[in-house]
Motif scaffolding. Structure first.
Motif, PDB file in Angstrom:
ATOM      1  N   CYS A   1     -41.547  73.240  -6.643  1.00 33.74           N
ATOM      2  CA  CYS A   1     -42.969  73.572  -6.462  1.00 33.74           C
ATOM      3  C   CYS A   1     -43.685  73.571  -7.802  1.00 33.74           C
ATOM      4  O   CYS A   1     -43.075  73.761  -8.857  1.00 33.74           O
ATOM      5  CB  CYS A   1     -43.115  74.938  -5.795  1.00 33.74           C
ATOM      6  N   GLY A   2     -44.983  73.376  -7.733  1.00 34.91           N
ATOM      7  CA  GLY A   2     -45.754  73.324  -8.970  1.00 34.91           C
ATOM      8  C   GLY A   2     -47.154  73.867  -8.796  1.00 34.91           C
ATOM      9  O   GLY A   2     -47.575  74.208  -7.684  1.00 34.91           O
ATOM     10  N   ALA A   3     -47.859  73.953  -9.919  1.00 41.44           N
ATOM     11  CA  ALA A   3     -49.250  74.418  -9.921  1.00 41.44           C
ATOM     12  C   ALA A   3     -50.131  73.257  -9.456  1.00 41.44           C
ATOM     13  O   ALA A   3     -50.745  72.546 -10.250  1.00 41.44           O
ATOM     14  CB  ALA A   3     -49.639  74.880 -11.315  1.00 41.44           C
ATOM     15  N   GLY A   4     -50.139  73.046  -8.162  1.00 41.41           N
ATOM     16  CA  GLY A   4     -50.787  71.868  -7.594  1.00 41.41           C
ATOM     17  C   GLY A   4     -49.837  70.694  -7.695  1.00 41.41           C
ATOM     18  O   GLY A   4     -48.860  70.732  -8.468  1.00 41.41           O
ATOM     19  N   SER A   5     -50.104  69.645  -6.914  1.00 43.18           N
ATOM     20  CA  SER A   5     -49.198  68.497  -7.046  1.00 43.18           C
ATOM     21  C   SER A   5     -49.434  67.785  -8.372  1.00 43.18           C
ATOM     22  O   SER A   5     -48.555  67.079  -8.859  1.00 43.18           O
ATOM     23  CB  SER A   5     -49.261  67.559  -5.845  1.00 43.18           C
ATOM     24  N   ASP A   6     -50.584  67.996  -8.999  1.00 46.34           N
ATOM     25  CA  ASP A   6     -50.801  67.450 -10.349  1.00 46.34           C
ATOM     26  C   ASP A   6     -49.656  67.858 -11.284  1.00 46.34           C
ATOM     27  O   ASP A   6     -49.193  67.073 -12.108  1.00 46.34           O
ATOM     28  CB  ASP A   6     -52.102  68.003 -10.958  1.00 46.34           C
ATOM     29  N   ASP A   7     -49.249  69.105 -11.158  1.00 44.09           N
ATOM     30  CA  ASP A   7     -48.167  69.626 -12.001  1.00 44.09           C
ATOM     31  C   ASP A   7     -46.874  68.837 -11.759  1.00 44.09           C
ATOM     32  O   ASP A   7     -46.157  68.476 -12.692  1.00 44.09           O
ATOM     33  CB  ASP A   7     -47.975  71.112 -11.660  1.00 44.09           C
ATOM     34  N   LEU A   8     -46.612  68.539 -10.484  1.00 44.59           N
ATOM     35  CA  LEU A   8     -45.394  67.786 -10.160  1.00 44.59           C
ATOM     36  C   LEU A   8     -45.454  66.375 -10.732  1.00 44.59           C
ATOM     37  O   LEU A   8     -44.456  65.857 -11.246  1.00 44.59           O
ATOM     38  CB  LEU A   8     -45.209  67.694  -8.638  1.00 44.59           C
ATOM     39  N   LEU A   9     -46.641  65.766 -10.659  1.00 40.12           N
ATOM     40  CA  LEU A   9     -46.784  64.402 -11.202  1.00 40.12           C
ATOM     41  C   LEU A   9     -46.462  64.420 -12.697  1.00 40.12           C
ATOM     42  O   LEU A   9     -45.770  63.542 -13.221  1.00 40.12           O
ATOM     43  CB  LEU A   9     -48.212  63.884 -10.977  1.00 40.12           C
ATOM     44  N   ASP A  10     -46.941  65.457 -13.359  1.00 40.86           N
ATOM     45  CA  ASP A  10     -46.696  65.608 -14.795  1.00 40.86           C
ATOM     46  C   ASP A  10     -45.211  65.856 -15.070  1.00 40.86           C
ATOM     47  O   ASP A  10     -44.623  65.265 -15.985  1.00 40.86           O
ATOM     48  CB  ASP A  10     -47.552  66.780 -15.297  1.00 40.86           C
ATOM     49  N   ILE A  11     -44.603  66.715 -14.265  1.00 39.82           N
ATOM     50  CA  ILE A  11     -43.172  67.019 -14.435  1.00 39.82           C
ATOM     51  C   ILE A  11     -42.345  65.736 -14.251  1.00 39.82           C
ATOM     52  O   ILE A  11     -41.403  65.473 -15.001  1.00 39.82           O
ATOM     53  CB  ILE A  11     -42.726  68.115 -13.430  1.00 39.82           C
TER      54      ILE A  11
END
Ligand SMILES: Cc1ncc(COP(=O)(O)O)c(C=O)c1O
Length: 369
Positions: A95-105
């Motif tokens: 999980c992330g701080a919004g899916s933006d966070d996942l894209l960055d990860i």
């Protein structure tokens, strides 16, 4: 103390970041001030949010949060709940701080030389890619906005790209990426990220392919269907060996306690929320049909909670965007951000009264000409 003057200080900034910028949505307060209307009078259809907001059960859950305590870095409860929702195991979920966070990860995990996108598309892919100093290869979509699968495959090979970001439904076109195309793309030696931020607004998903192709990652968000955009919560479903790296390299406390509580409650009360999702789907379809009465507008069929509309004839898309804005109807004009969209506007699905307001304003604009 250094004698360097202030302007020299930017010498510390990495050259590839000198011009990094992402044009996000403006605050309603700023828009209200600009157009001279109170915030409550604005019809905000520019960010594909759930206009109904989250239900009371979700709001109640947020108030019970222990906000002085750090969130769970392992996201145990949340990953379990998401896994239940998606029909996978918690080891497949990050999980992330919004899916933006996942894209960055994902970009940080792969540290690729190049990434591939299919434009016009969500601008975050190229923004995050350029911040990571990665070559961003934008492959234009076909005329009907479907993905040019052969060209994407070729771009992956030509550039040694290790990530392809493909939104389905795509933002801002609303176009789906058929599973057959996902399967074709998954033949490449590249992570295929199917960004399903809007999957809840249609009946299509690549989840049935999950497990069949190890290089397939599916991203989802609670920002759109669940009405939690402001709390920032999204997740990725991926092979467990990738998830363990993502969990290891993410910011430990990336999901805050309020987002965690809201996410758990949203999953628990998903059926109640889906009533609002269905209502928005209906308004999307109504807007699409009603727009046909305007000879100068060409709506593109959408599977998401927004509609991309080509403005044809003598009017410019930017003028239409501004004319709606003056009337307090806030939509999106991209210009050349994310692809060539100079002749297009995007209108998010709203409540029935929002659709009525849009149609009335468009009629007024038509008569003004
Ligand atoms: C295709 C797509 N992916 C991801 C996002 C980001 O979602 P989140 O709010 O979860 O970061 C958006 C938001 O507009 C989007 O359009």
């Amino acid at each position: 103390m250094s004698s360097n003057n202030v302007s020299d200080i930017t010498r510390f900034v990495a050259p590839h970041l000198a011009k990094a910028t992402y044009k996000g949505v403006e605050t309603v307060e700023a828009i209200a001030k600009e157009v001279g209307l109170p915030v409550e009078k604005l019809v905000k259809l520019n960010a594909n949010e759930n206009v109904y907001g989250a239900p009371q059960q979700v709001l109640d859950a947020i108030t019970k949060v222990q906000h002085h305590v750090y969130p769970d870095p392992s996201q145990v409860k949340l990953r379990k709940a998401v896994a239940g929702l998606m029909g996978v195991t918690p080891e497949n979920v990050c999980c992330g701080a919004g899916s933006d966070d996942l894209l960055d990860i994902i970009i940080r995990m792969v540290n690729p030389k190049a990434i591939v996108t299919s434009t016009p598309t969500f601008g975050m892919y190229s923004f995050l890619g350029s911040v990571a100093n990665v070559d961003v290869i934008n492959v234009p979509r076909n005329d009907d906005f479907t993905v040019d699968v052969d060209a994407v495959r070729q771009a992956i090979r030509d550039n040694g790209a290790k990530i392809a970001f493909l939104a389905s439904p795509n933002n801002p076109t609303g176009t789906l990426l058929p599973n057959a195309d996902v399967e074709t793309l998954a033949q490449e030696d590249c992570l295929i990220i199917v960004d399903e931020a809007y999957a809840d607004f249609c009946d299509e998903t690549a989840m049935s392919l999950f497990g069949k192709h190890d290089n397939l990652i599916i991203c989802r968000t609670m920002s759109k269907w669940a009405g939690l955009a402001g709390l920032r919560l999204g997740f990725a479903v991926a092979h467990k060996d990738l998830v363990s790296v993502m969990m290891a390299i993410k910011q430990p406390y990336n999901v805050n306690t309020a987002a965690e509580a809201a996410g758990l409650a949203a999953i628990e009360h998903r059926e109640a929320i889906m009533v609002t999702v269905r209502a928005m789907r209906q308004e999307r379809d109504r807007l699409f049909n009603e727009l046909k009465q305007f000879s100068w507008l060409r709506p593109i069929p959408s599977s998401a909670n927004f509609t991309l509309i080509e403005v044809t004839g003598d009017r410019s898309a930017h003028d239409v965007y501004m004319a709606l804005r003056k009337r307090g109807i806030i939509i999106r004009f991209f210009g050349s951000q994310g692809g060539n969209l100079n002749n297009f506007i995007r209108i998010s699905a709203g409540k029935p009264e929002h659709t009525d307001a849009v149609l009335a304003a468009l009629k007024a604009i038509e008569q003004d000409a």
